[in-house]
Design a protein around this motif. Structure first.
Motif, PDB file in Angstrom:
ATOM      1  N   ARG A 149     -96.968 144.674  65.893  1.00  0.00           N
ATOM      2  CA  ARG A 149     -97.602 145.699  66.717  1.00  0.00           C
ATOM      3  C   ARG A 149     -96.561 146.763  67.041  1.00  0.00           C
ATOM      4  NH1 ARG A 149    -101.345 144.709  72.113  1.00  0.00           N
ATOM      5  NH2 ARG A 149    -102.048 146.865  72.333  1.00  0.00           N
ATOM      6  N   SER A 154    -102.521 153.091  66.187  1.00  0.00           N
ATOM      7  CA  SER A 154    -103.948 153.165  66.519  1.00  0.00           C
ATOM      8  C   SER A 154    -104.767 152.109  65.795  1.00  0.00           C
ATOM      9  CB  SER A 154    -104.492 154.560  66.178  1.00  0.00           C
ATOM     10  OG  SER A 154    -104.348 154.838  64.802  1.00  0.00           O
ATOM     11  N   CYS A 156    -105.697 148.137  64.401  1.00  0.00           N
ATOM     12  CA  CYS A 156    -105.744 146.803  65.009  1.00  0.00           C
ATOM     13  C   CYS A 156    -104.874 145.833  64.209  1.00  0.00           C
ATOM     14  CB  CYS A 156    -107.192 146.312  65.033  1.00  0.00           C
ATOM     15  SG  CYS A 156    -107.416 144.655  65.712  1.00  0.00           S
ATOM     16  N   ARG A 307    -115.475 144.696  64.489  1.00  0.00           N
ATOM     17  CA  ARG A 307    -115.301 146.113  64.174  1.00  0.00           C
ATOM     18  C   ARG A 307    -116.359 146.597  63.184  1.00  0.00           C
ATOM     19  NH1 ARG A 307    -110.370 147.838  66.202  1.00  0.00           N
ATOM     20  NH2 ARG A 307    -110.284 149.679  64.856  1.00  0.00           N
ATOM     21  N   GLN A 312    -115.070 148.163  69.508  1.00  0.00           N
ATOM     22  CA  GLN A 312    -113.648 148.501  69.557  1.00  0.00           C
ATOM     23  C   GLN A 312    -112.883 147.232  69.924  1.00  0.00           C
ATOM     24  OE1 GLN A 312    -112.166 151.489  68.836  1.00  0.00           O
ATOM     25  NE2 GLN A 312    -114.198 152.149  68.155  1.00  0.00           N
ATOM     26  N   THR A 313    -111.803 146.955  69.230  1.00  0.00           N
ATOM     27  CA  THR A 313    -111.038 145.739  69.510  1.00  0.00           C
ATOM     28  C   THR A 313    -109.560 146.073  69.714  1.00  0.00           C
ATOM     29  OG1 THR A 313    -110.540 145.273  67.183  1.00  0.00           O
ATOM     30  CG2 THR A 313    -112.607 144.378  68.076  1.00  0.00           C
ATOM     31  N   SER A 314    -108.910 145.281  70.524  1.00  0.00           N
ATOM     32  CA  SER A 314    -107.471 145.424  70.733  1.00  0.00           C
ATOM     33  C   SER A 314    -106.721 144.541  69.741  1.00  0.00           C
ATOM     34  CB  SER A 314    -107.105 145.016  72.160  1.00  0.00           C
ATOM     35  OG  SER A 314    -107.771 145.828  73.105  1.00  0.00           O
ATOM     36  N   SER A 315    -105.445 144.799  69.590  1.00  0.00           N
ATOM     37  CA  SER A 315    -104.595 143.953  68.753  1.00  0.00           C
ATOM     38  C   SER A 315    -104.356 142.618  69.453  1.00  0.00           C
ATOM     39  CB  SER A 315    -103.261 144.643  68.471  1.00  0.00           C
ATOM     40  OG  SER A 315    -103.453 145.817  67.707  1.00  0.00           O
ATOM     41  N   ALA A 316    -103.951 141.616  68.687  1.00  0.00           N
ATOM     42  CA  ALA A 316    -103.748 140.272  69.230  1.00  0.00           C
ATOM     43  C   ALA A 316    -102.416 139.719  68.761  1.00  0.00           C
ATOM     44  CB  ALA A 316    -104.888 139.344  68.800  1.00  0.00           C
TER      45      ALA A 316
END
Length: 333
Positions: A149, A154, A156, A307, A312-316
């Protein structure tokens, strides 16, 4: 389909729904229509159906290898990751399209997306293609990348905490009394740079540890690591421990050390990164930083399908853990 509708005494649309398994058609009628279709050799044209529905029912698994043209799909890490991802995708009723890009040219990712050969993309590693991935992410949401990350990205990502993993490995070697610890891996790869950062942080926080100016450059391949460590030994570079950026690199290092008559871990301690199956079968078994690839693959596929559905998804981040084996611990320790 028109012939089947006449034989079954129903409309063409009912046949279409029945063969698609629609619950709007009673089960008995679905079974009757399916039996007639089998008897007359009817096969659904999935390509035509997907074209009508504007879907491919396929997920692309993409390997950008701009940093490492020699890395093969048979690489143990890639094999395990592709296997886990494919299982998860197939469980959802989709096919997998595997694409390896060894010499990315300008616009390669945009062209791949515009080919419309898949409904979403799982990318294995950023390689040296962060700028290309960043550019396409603004107009292609159904993409999830395995990797580090990065600041202000921008797109994921799913990935292990590489900085923490680098610290864990290095602190372990320091605790084993090692005084000349060197890091070996390919530069300009975000995941490796983060592992190297953790390595440097651990050395700087430890008393009486010399901090090397740079990493020892090696390819992400067994042969590349073998030649790199052979060269270190020929040049009499001093070290009593190696922290390898991957288990495959550690394997090459182990072979070079054995050729030179050096004992692991008595003369040189060795730690890898990944914990692929290979790590457990080496002699001695390899101490390494574990990435839970099964969990990571599940997370990547879950995020991708969210997606695709417009979310909308955040990184993990996947946890990193130290797995201690015989390559780093002296028998008398």
């Amino acid at each position: 389909m028109s012939d089947i509708s006449k034989l079954a005494g129903v409309s063409v649309s009912t046949v279409s729904r029945a063969l698609a398994g629609s619950p709007l058609v009673p089960e008995a009628m679905r079974d009757k229509i399916a039996a007639i279709a089998r008897e007359h050799g009817y096969v659904v044209n999935h390509a035509a159906r997907n074209l009508r529905l504007q879907t491919t029912q396929t997920i692309g698994v993409v390997l950008p290898l701009g940093h490492e043209t020699g890395q093969q799909i048979t690489d143990p890490f890639l094999l395990e990751m592709i296997g886990h991802l494919s299982e998860r995708v197939i469980q959802r009723g989709f096919d997998v399209l595997l694409t390896k890009v060894t010499t990315p040219t300008e616009g390669w990712l945009g062209a791949l997306v515009q080919s419309h050969r898949f409904d979403g993309m799982l990318m294995l590693g950023q390689s040296d293609q962060h700028a290309a991935i960043e550019e396409i992410a603004t107009r292609y949401p159904p993409m999830v990348v395995w990797g580090e990350r990065l600041k202000n990205q921008s797109y994921c990502t799913v990935g292990v905490d590489n900085v923490y993993g680098g610290r864990l490995a290095t602190e372990h070697l320091i605790n084993q009394g090692r005084k000349a610890i060197r890091f070996i891996g390919p530069p300009r790869v975000p995941e490796v740079e983060a592992r190297h950062q953790g390595y440097l942080e651990a050395l700087k926080n430890a008393p009486r540890q010399k901090v090397p100016d740079d990493l020892i450059e090696s390819h992400f391949t067994f042969d590349g690591a073998l030649e790199t460590v052979r060269d270190l030994l020929r040049r009499r570079v001093r070290f009593d421990a190696l922290f390898a950026a991957s288990d495959v690199i550690a394997h090459g290092a182990l072979t070079a050390l054995a050729e030179a008559g050096l004992r692991v871990p008595e003369d040189v301690a060795l730690v890898g990164f990944d914990d692929v199956a290979l790590a457990r079968s080496l002699n001695p078994p390899l101490t390494t930083i574990r990435q839970d690839l099964a969990l990571a693959s599940q997370m990547m596929v879950d995020l991708l399908f969210k997606r695709i559905a417009g979310e909308q998804t955040s990184s993990a981040v996947v946890p990193a853990s130290l797995i201690v084996r015989g390559s780093s611990v002296r028998v008398d320790a």
